[in-house]
Design a protein around this motif. Structure first.
Motif, short mmCIF file in Angstrom:
data_model
loop_
_atom_site.label_atom_id
_atom_site.label_comp_id
_atom_site.label_asym_id
_atom_site.label_seq_id
_atom_site.Cartn_x
_atom_site.Cartn_y
_atom_site.Cartn_z
N ASN A 77 22.84 13.17 54.15
CA ASN A 77 23.82 12.16 54.50
C ASN A 77 25.19 12.73 54.83
O ASN A 77 26.16 11.99 54.91
N SER A 78 25.29 14.03 55.04
CA SER A 78 26.61 14.62 55.28
C SER A 78 27.27 14.09 56.54
O SER A 78 28.48 13.97 56.60
N HIS A 79 26.48 13.77 57.56
CA HIS A 79 27.04 13.20 58.80
C HIS A 79 26.52 11.79 59.04
O HIS A 79 26.41 11.35 60.18
N ALA A 80 26.18 11.11 57.97
CA ALA A 80 25.72 9.72 57.98
C ALA A 80 24.32 9.54 58.56
O ALA A 80 23.90 8.41 58.81
N ASP A 81 23.56 10.61 58.75
CA ASP A 81 22.22 10.48 59.32
C ASP A 81 21.31 9.61 58.45
O ASP A 81 20.58 8.75 58.95
N ALA A 82 21.33 9.82 57.14
CA ALA A 82 20.49 9.03 56.25
C ALA A 82 20.95 7.58 56.21
O ALA A 82 20.13 6.66 56.20
N GLY A 83 22.25 7.36 56.19
CA GLY A 83 22.77 6.00 56.20
C GLY A 83 22.40 5.26 57.46
O GLY A 83 22.06 4.07 57.43
N LEU A 84 22.43 5.95 58.59
CA LEU A 84 22.04 5.33 59.86
C LEU A 84 20.54 5.01 59.88
O LEU A 84 20.14 3.95 60.34
N ALA A 85 19.72 5.91 59.36
CA ALA A 85 18.28 5.65 59.30
C ALA A 85 18.00 4.47 58.38
O ALA A 85 17.15 3.62 58.67
N HIS A 86 18.74 4.39 57.28
CA HIS A 86 18.58 3.29 56.33
C HIS A 86 18.85 1.93 57.01
O HIS A 86 18.17 0.95 56.73
N LEU A 87 19.81 1.89 57.90
CA LEU A 87 20.16 0.65 58.59
C LEU A 87 19.22 0.31 59.75
O LEU A 87 19.24 -0.80 60.26
N ASN A 88 18.40 1.26 60.16
CA ASN A 88 17.51 1.08 61.29
C ASN A 88 16.16 0.52 60.80
O ASN A 88 15.47 1.18 60.02
N PRO A 89 15.77 -0.68 61.25
CA PRO A 89 14.51 -1.27 60.76
C PRO A 89 13.27 -0.49 61.17
O PRO A 89 12.19 -0.74 60.65
N ALA A 90 13.40 0.47 62.08
CA ALA A 90 12.25 1.27 62.49
C ALA A 90 11.94 2.38 61.50
O ALA A 90 10.95 3.09 61.66
N TYR A 91 12.78 2.55 60.48
CA TYR A 91 12.55 3.59 59.47
C TYR A 91 12.45 2.98 58.08
O TYR A 91 13.25 2.13 57.71
N ARG A 92 11.46 3.45 57.33
CA ARG A 92 11.25 3.00 55.96
C ARG A 92 11.48 4.19 55.03
O ARG A 92 10.89 5.26 55.23
N LEU A 93 12.33 4.02 54.03
CA LEU A 93 12.58 5.09 53.08
C LEU A 93 11.33 5.31 52.23
O LEU A 93 10.83 4.38 51.59
N ALA A 94 10.81 6.52 52.26
CA ALA A 94 9.58 6.85 51.53
C ALA A 94 9.87 7.64 50.26
O ALA A 94 9.13 7.54 49.28
N ALA A 95 10.96 8.43 50.26
CA ALA A 95 11.26 9.26 49.08
C ALA A 95 12.70 9.76 49.14
O ALA A 95 13.29 9.88 50.21
N ALA A 96 13.22 10.04 47.97
CA ALA A 96 14.52 10.70 47.84
C ALA A 96 14.23 12.08 47.26
O ALA A 96 13.39 12.24 46.36
N ILE A 97 14.92 13.08 47.78
CA ILE A 97 14.69 14.45 47.34
C ILE A 97 15.93 14.91 46.58
O ILE A 97 17.04 14.87 47.10
N HIS A 98 15.70 15.34 45.35
CA HIS A 98 16.79 15.79 44.49
C HIS A 98 16.67 17.29 44.26
O HIS A 98 15.56 17.82 44.13
N HIS A 99 17.79 17.97 44.21
CA HIS A 99 17.83 19.42 43.98
C HIS A 99 18.69 19.69 42.76
O HIS A 99 19.82 19.22 42.68
N ARG A 100 18.13 20.43 41.83
CA ARG A 100 18.87 20.78 40.62
C ARG A 100 18.30 22.06 40.04
O ARG A 100 17.08 22.21 39.93
N SER A 101 19.17 22.95 39.70
CA SER A 101 18.78 24.23 39.08
C SER A 101 17.73 24.97 39.89
O SER A 101 16.78 25.52 39.33
#
Length: 90
Positions: free
Chosen positions: A11-35
């Motif tokens: 989401n650094s350049h709003a790509d994820a936010g734009l995809a979220h607003l687009n009905p042609a895309y469905r969020l399938a997973a969130a990827i988290h990075h730690r350690s």
């Protein structure tokens, strides 16, 4: 993108936010990075795009700023699946 194809976006350049607003895309997973490890989360995805300062920006606002929105439960990246939309009428 082909129907059923996958989009991996941060989401650094709003790509994820734009995809979220687009009905042609469905969020399938969130990827988290730690350690040095990555974790794929598929639960509670509805909370991924809750802005810290509501309301959620519009598509036009995200394009204008070119920056992502601060979310209450951010992820390192987001995995969307392209969902074919039905034929448009009119």
């Amino acid at each position: 993108m082909r129907p059923g194809g996958w989009l991996l976006a941060n989401n650094s350049h709003a790509d994820a936010g734009l995809a979220h607003l687009n009905p042609a895309y469905r969020l399938a997973a969130a990827i988290h990075h730690r350690s040095g490890r990555y974790r794929l989360a598929t639960d509670d995805l509805d909370r991924c795009f809750l802005p810290k300062a509501p309301p959620h920006p519009t598509r036009e606002q995200l394009h204008a700023t070119g920056r992502g929105t601060a979310y209450t439960h951010p992820a390192t990246a987001y995995l969307f699946q392209h969902v074919p939309l039905g034929p448009r009428s009119g």
